[in-house]
Motif scaffolding. Sequence first.
Motif, mmCIF file in Angstrom:
data_model
loop_
_atom_site.group_PDB
_atom_site.id
_atom_site.type_symbol
_atom_site.label_atom_id
_atom_site.label_comp_id
_atom_site.label_asym_id
_atom_site.label_seq_id
_atom_site.Cartn_x
_atom_site.Cartn_y
_atom_site.Cartn_z
ATOM 1 N N LYS A 209 42.528 36.206 41.497
ATOM 2 C CA LYS A 209 43.343 37.618 41.162
ATOM 3 C C LYS A 209 44.686 37.510 41.284
ATOM 4 O O LYS A 209 45.381 36.757 42.597
ATOM 5 C CB LYS A 209 42.501 38.478 42.802
ATOM 6 C CG LYS A 209 43.320 39.818 43.090
ATOM 7 C CD LYS A 209 42.387 40.400 42.735
ATOM 8 C CE LYS A 209 42.656 42.201 43.731
ATOM 9 N NZ LYS A 209 42.817 43.234 43.029
ATOM 10 N N SER B 138 41.491 45.919 35.184
ATOM 11 C CA SER B 138 41.112 44.551 35.809
ATOM 12 C C SER B 138 41.023 45.472 37.985
ATOM 13 O O SER B 138 40.569 43.815 38.117
ATOM 14 C CB SER B 138 40.734 43.582 35.435
ATOM 15 O OG SER B 138 42.318 43.228 35.268
ATOM 16 N N ASP C 211 42.338 41.059 38.822
ATOM 17 C CA ASP C 211 41.610 40.057 39.065
ATOM 18 C C ASP C 211 40.755 39.656 37.025
ATOM 19 O O ASP C 211 39.789 40.362 36.674
ATOM 20 C CB ASP C 211 40.573 41.010 39.814
ATOM 21 C CG ASP C 211 39.184 40.268 40.145
ATOM 22 O OD1 ASP C 211 39.181 39.017 40.052
ATOM 23 O OD2 ASP C 211 37.935 40.624 40.646
ATOM 24 N N LYS D 237 36.376 40.929 37.661
ATOM 25 C CA LYS D 237 35.743 41.735 37.402
ATOM 26 C C LYS D 237 35.368 42.234 35.530
ATOM 27 O O LYS D 237 35.288 41.451 34.437
ATOM 28 C CB LYS D 237 37.065 43.082 36.556
ATOM 29 C CG LYS D 237 36.596 44.033 36.642
ATOM 30 C CD LYS D 237 37.014 44.834 37.650
ATOM 31 C CE LYS D 237 37.102 46.431 37.508
ATOM 32 N NZ LYS D 237 36.271 47.575 37.727
ATOM 33 N N THR E 137 32.898 45.423 34.275
ATOM 34 C CA THR E 137 32.522 46.903 34.386
ATOM 35 C C THR E 137 31.448 47.189 33.465
ATOM 36 O O THR E 137 31.379 46.171 32.474
ATOM 37 C CB THR E 137 33.414 47.532 33.776
ATOM 38 O OG1 THR E 137 34.670 46.529 34.495
ATOM 39 C CG2 THR E 137 32.998 48.813 34.446
ATOM 40 N N GLN F 50 39.209 43.891 30.163
ATOM 41 C CA GLN F 50 38.191 44.342 30.338
ATOM 42 C C GLN F 50 37.926 44.612 28.292
ATOM 43 O O GLN F 50 37.695 45.273 28.367
ATOM 44 C CB GLN F 50 38.807 45.297 31.048
ATOM 45 C CG GLN F 50 38.613 45.492 32.558
ATOM 46 C CD GLN F 50 37.191 45.500 32.788
ATOM 47 O OE1 GLN F 50 36.105 45.987 32.770
ATOM 48 N NE2 GLN F 50 37.063 43.785 33.356
#
Length: 182
Positions: A45, A77, A80, A83, A85, A98
């Motif tokens: 992170k 994100s 992070d 992550k 989704t 992402q």
Amino acid sequence: MYLKARNRETKPTKRDLTKMKTVCMWIIPVLILLLLESKQVESKKYQRCELTRVLVENYHFDKTFISNWICLVEHESYLDTSKITVNQNDSKNYGLFQISSKNYCSEGRKGGQCNMKCEDFSNDDIGDDIACARMIQEREGFKYWKGWERYCRNPQNLPNLRVACNLRSLSPLRTPRGFLLG
């Protein structure tokens, strides 16, 4: 079936001890192999200025567009790398940028337009994420990312990294033979 009852004071026989040793000799190596086989995915992170520094110094991001990249990552994100989704169409977006399993990577094997395994975007090695994100940006622009489209499209909404992160002081890292590749 006849079961032989043992007296509590009865000591284990030599045969019992041999059986226990044999079981232990098999269990311990199996446990060690299982531990070695299980890959632990490390994630990270980032803080805003930390990621800015890494992108400019290690991956040679152009300072002109770095605020767009940081804004995008903050809204996609939350900085992070782990992550993931799940989208309504059952595809997934992975990692810092992402990146979608629908077009740019494949789950469980290399594939997609980036020829990458999606799960590789969810660890702390962001080099592969960056290569794919740059390709996406070259092909589709920042508008590919809904977070950028919604929150970062207006230049007034971009973070002022020149002030917040002392962007002017950052420059790509060099070695005696030239630039380091990130």
